[in-house]
Design a protein around this motif. Structure first.
Motif, PDB file in Angstrom:
ATOM      1  N   THR A   1       0.817  -1.212   0.000  1.00 16.71           N
ATOM      2  CA  THR A   1       0.000   0.000   0.000  1.00 16.71           C
ATOM      3  C   THR A   1       0.854   1.267   0.000  1.00 16.71           C
TER       4      THR A   1
ATOM      5  N   TRP B   1      -6.796   9.379  -3.027  1.00 16.60           N
ATOM      6  CA  TRP B   1      -8.012   8.562  -3.025  1.00 16.60           C
ATOM      7  C   TRP B   1      -7.669   7.081  -3.117  1.00 16.60           C
TER       8      TRP B   1
ATOM      9  N   THR C   1      -6.466   5.692   0.211  1.00 16.05           N
ATOM     10  CA  THR C   1      -7.555   5.446   1.172  1.00 16.05           C
ATOM     11  C   THR C   1      -8.337   4.187   0.803  1.00 16.05           C
ATOM     12  N   GLN C   2      -8.491   3.929  -0.502  1.00 25.97           N
ATOM     13  CA  GLN C   2      -9.222   2.737  -0.928  1.00 25.97           C
ATOM     14  C   GLN C   2      -8.476   1.466  -0.546  1.00 25.97           C
ATOM     15  N   TRP C   3      -7.176   1.460  -0.748  1.00 24.28           N
ATOM     16  CA  TRP C   3      -6.401   0.262  -0.405  1.00 24.28           C
ATOM     17  C   TRP C   3      -6.363   0.056   1.107  1.00 24.28           C
TER      18      TRP C   3
ATOM     19  N   LYS D   1      -8.711   0.920   3.157  1.00 18.09           N
ATOM     20  CA  LYS D   1     -10.050   0.441   3.500  1.00 18.09           C
ATOM     21  C   LYS D   1     -10.170  -1.060   3.243  1.00 18.09           C
TER      22      LYS D   1
ATOM     23  N   ARG E   1      -8.309  -2.905   5.984  1.00 17.24           N
ATOM     24  CA  ARG E   1      -9.044  -2.927   7.250  1.00 17.24           C
ATOM     25  C   ARG E   1     -10.208  -3.903   7.190  1.00 17.24           C
ATOM     26  N   GLY E   2     -10.865  -3.957   6.030  1.00 13.07           N
ATOM     27  CA  GLY E   2     -11.960  -4.908   5.875  1.00 13.07           C
ATOM     28  C   GLY E   2     -11.480  -6.336   5.966  1.00 13.07           C
TER      29      GLY E   2
END
Length: 233
Positions: free
Chosen positions: A168, A206, A209-211, A213, A216-217
């Motif tokens: 990331t 952006w 933040t997507q990676w 997220k 974390r999921g």
């Protein structure tokens, strides 16, 4: 046919900046942005589309060789297209292999993760060695702005390598590249590339933040599974 191809390659657009720009610079950067968007979505197509853009932009940044309107040779910018191509083949193979062995994940081709202490030390060592080597080489070649060019070349290689590995941190490396790349390209007169770098800088935030997220999921799902809880809704 050859005459038509030559005219297409040399087609120019006057944006009122004092010097025309090549359509192939715009098109090459369009491929680059499309590759970045697909990379954020973790799709294998990010790599072949990026390679197409690399080939086009290689001819753009050797302005003195290919007689572009800027008539400047940014050897670092041109050289990074070659390194991009090589690293992209590596990333293409890794992502395609992951997608093949994880067909239940909806077509995504990589699992984002942090590089960790070992990976970050590896990136740092590569950054120091790469910058010094590329600066000396680019300065000897007479590159326009060798220090900035070496920074961009080194960072671009590391970011592409990090993306291939699914680290990331590669998004943050791209941000460091953009902070130097935008002013360099503006001064050199490569306006479409400078604009693309600026847009890409916002997009990089952006994408990062997507990676994060996704990570974390995945971590939450792992904890739920370890605790005997079904994470599915």
């Amino acid at each position: 046919m050859l005459d038509l191809l030559t005219r297409l390659l040399n087609a120019q657009l006057d944006l009122g900046f004092g010097a025309p720009v090549l359509w192939r610079e715009i098109i090459g950067n369009g491929f680059g942005l499309a590759s970045a968007l697909l990379g954020a979505r973790r799709r294998v197509w990010a790599w072949p589309i990026g390679i197409a853009g690399n080939i086009i932009l290689f001819t753009v940044f050797l302005g003195g060789v290919f007689n572009t309107p800027q008539n400047l040779d940014l050897w670092g910018q041109a050289g990074r297209q070659v390194f991009f191509l090589v690293t992209s083949v590596y990333g293409w193979v890794l992502w395609a292999r992951y997608r093949h062995t994880h067909r239940d994940q909806g077509g995504v081709a990589v699992e984002p993760r942090w590089a960790g202490a070992r990976g970050r030390l590896q990136l740092l060592a590569m950054a120091v060695v790469g910058f010094v080597v590329f600066y000396l080489a680019l300065d000897a070649l007479g590159s326009w702005g060798p220090a900035a060019d070496a920074w961009i070349l080194t960072g671009s290689i590391l970011a592409t390598y990090g993306m291939a590995r699914g680290w990331t941190e590669f998004w943050l490396i791209w941000l460091a590249v953009d902070l130097v790349g935008v002013p360099l390209l503006l001064v050199a007169g490569f306006y479409p590339s400078a604009i693309m770098y600026a847009i890409y800088g916002a997009f990089v935030i952006w994408g990062f933040t997507q990676w994060v997220k996704v990570q974390r999921g995945a971590a939450a799902s792992s904890v739920a599974v370890a605790g005997g809880v079904d994470p599915r809704p």
